[in-house]
Design an enzyme around this catalytic site. Structure first.
Site, short mmCIF file in Angstrom:
data_model
loop_
_atom_site.label_atom_id
_atom_site.label_comp_id
_atom_site.label_asym_id
_atom_site.label_seq_id
_atom_site.Cartn_x
_atom_site.Cartn_y
_atom_site.Cartn_z
N ARG A 50 0.84 -1.20 0.00
CA ARG A 50 0.00 0.00 0.00
C ARG A 50 0.87 1.25 0.00
NH1 ARG A 50 1.54 2.03 3.93
NH2 ARG A 50 0.39 3.90 3.47
N ASP A 238 -2.25 10.94 -2.79
CA ASP A 238 -2.52 9.86 -3.74
C ASP A 238 -2.76 10.39 -5.15
OD1 ASP A 238 -3.37 8.67 -0.95
OD2 ASP A 238 -2.87 7.03 -2.31
#
Ligand code: MRU
Length: 340
Positions: A50, A238
Site C-alpha cells: 500500500r 494519492d
C-alpha cells in the site's frame, strides 16, 4: 538513532516480487512472495502492499510478471493478455494515480520483450529512491522556512514512509530527516481509522528510527492543535490535480480545516508521479469506497448492530486553497500562504 533498513519495500527475486506483508505489521515481519498477476492484484486490494508509490511499483513489476507469463522471450504473441492484465492491475485501486502511471510506463516497453519491461520496472524503483531523497531535502527546507521553532512538534496521518515508497518515504521521510537533524521534539501520529496505517505502520517506522512519538485517535488531532501541541502537519498524497487539490487518506480534509483554523502550516510531500494534470477540480478524482466491514467490525468482531451499513471512503480531497505548500522532487509547487 538506529538506522532503519535501507532495503526497498519491494524487490524482484527469482522471477517473483518479494515484499513485506503490511497486513501483518507491526507484530509480524512476514515476507510475501507474489508469483502471478492475481497475487499482485490481491496484495494491492487487501493493502498487503500500500501507499501510492509502492502500489505503482508493484503494478509495474506485475506487468513484468505478466510479460514473462504470456510473452516468453523469442515466442512473439501474447501481448493482448498482458494488456488485459495491465488493465486489471491499474484498476486494483482507483484513487492513487501512481498505479496507472507506473503500469502504463512498464507496458510501454512490452514491444521490446519481458526483460525490457522488467528493466523499466526496476529502474522505477531506483528512480523512486532518488526522488525520495530530493523531495525530502526540499520538504525539510519548506518546513524550516515556515516553522521558526528550534524543535518541532509534528503531526502526520496514515503512513508515508519506507513501506509506502522504495526508500525513506515522502512526509514521513521528511519527519525522519528533521529528526535526524535534531529538530523534532515529538511526532503525533493519527491512528488512521479504519485500517490503522498510522498506529500500525507509522508508529512502527518511528520506533525503528528511535523518533519520539505518540499515537492519537484521528479525532484528537484538532484538540492537539488547539492545545498548541502541533507546529506543522505533514502528509502525503494519492493524486494531485493541476490546481493543487489533493486526494489523500480519509481524514486529511478534517486535518487541514483544523490546521487552517489554528494557522498551522500544512505541507503535502509527494512525487511528480502523484500529479494528475488531466484533472483540475479535486471533486473529479475517483474516491475508492471500501467494504463496510472495515468500519463495522474491529479485529473481526462486530462493533455495530448486525446489518448496519457503513460509509467507508478510503480517501478525501483537500482543496488547494487550504494547503500551505506541496513539495515534490522539483521543489515547492504550490504555496498558499494566504491563510498564515
Ligand atoms: O490506503 P493507503 O494506505 O494506500 O493510503 C495511503 C495514503 O493515503 C498515503 O498518504 C499516500 O498514498 C501517500 S504514500 C507516500
Amino acid at each position: 538513532m538506529s538506522k532503519p533498513s535501507d532495503q526497498p519495500s519491494l524487490r524482484w527475486e527469482d522471477n517473483a516480487i518479494v515484499t513485506l506483508d503490511q497486513r501483518a505489521l507491526p507484530h509480524e515481519r512476514r515476507l510475501l512472495r507474489l508469483d502471478t498477476v492475481d497475487d499482485v492484484v490481491t496484495a494491492i486490494t487487501t493493502l498487503a502492499v500500500r501507499g501510492a508509490p509502492s502500489i505503482g511499483l508493484a503494478g509495474a513489476l506485475g506487468v513484468a510478471l505478466s510479460a514473462y507469463a504470456h510473452c516468453p522471450p523469442g515466442t512473439g504473441g501474447g501481448q493482448q493478455a498482458v494488456h488485459a492484465d495491465a488493465r486489471r492491475l491499474a484498476a486494483a485501486r482507483p484513487t492513487a494515480v501512481n498505479l496507472a502511471w507506473a503500469v502504463d510506463r512498464a507496458l510501454g516497453r512490452l514491444a521490446d520483450g519481458p526483460d525490457a519491461v522488467l528493466a523499466e520496472a526496476t529502474a522505477m524503483i531506483d528512480e523512486d529512491r532518488a526522488v525520495n531523497r530530493q523531495m525530502v531535502a526540499h520538504a525539510v527546507q519548506a518546513v524550516l522556512d515556515r516553522c521558526p521553532q528550534r524543535s518541532l512538534r509534528l503531526l502526520t496521518h496514515c503512513n508515508t514512509g519506507r513501506l509506502a515508497t522504495a526508500a525513506v518515504g515522502t512526509a514521513l521521510g521528511t519527519i525522519l530527516a528533521l529528526a535526524d537533524a535534531g529538530k523534532v521534539t515529538e511526532v503525533l501520529v493519527d491512528e488512521t481509522r479504519p485500517l490503522l496505517q498510522g498506529a500500525r505502520l507509522t508508529a512502527w517506522e518511528l520506533a525503528e528510527a528511535g523518533v519520539p512519538h505518540r499515537v492519537c485517535v484521528d479525532s484528537a488531532a484538532a484538540a492537539a492543535m488547539s492545545q498548541g501541541l502541533v507546529d506543522c502537519v505533514l502528509v502525503g498524497a494519492d493524486r494531485i490535480t493541476a490546481r493543487g487539490d489533493v486526494a489523500n487518506k480519509i481524514g486529511t480534509y478534517a486535518l487541514v480545516i483544523a490546521a487552517a483554523h489554528h494557522g498551522i502550516p500544512f505541507i503535502v510531500v509527494a512525487p511528480e508521479s502523484s500529479w494528475d494534470r488531466s484533472l483540475v477540480d479535486g471533486r473529479d478524482i475517483v474516491i475508492e469506497e471500501r467494504a463496510a466491514d472495515e468500519v463495522t467490525s474491529y479485529a473481526e468482531i462486530l462493533t455495530t448492530p448486525r446489518g448496519t451499513r457503513a460509509y467507508n471512503p478510503a480517501f478525501d480531497v483537500t482543496p488547494a486553497s487550504l494547503i500551505t505548500a506541496i513539495v515534490s522532487e522539483h521543489g515547492v509547487h504550490h504555496a498558499s500562504e494566504a491563510r498564515a
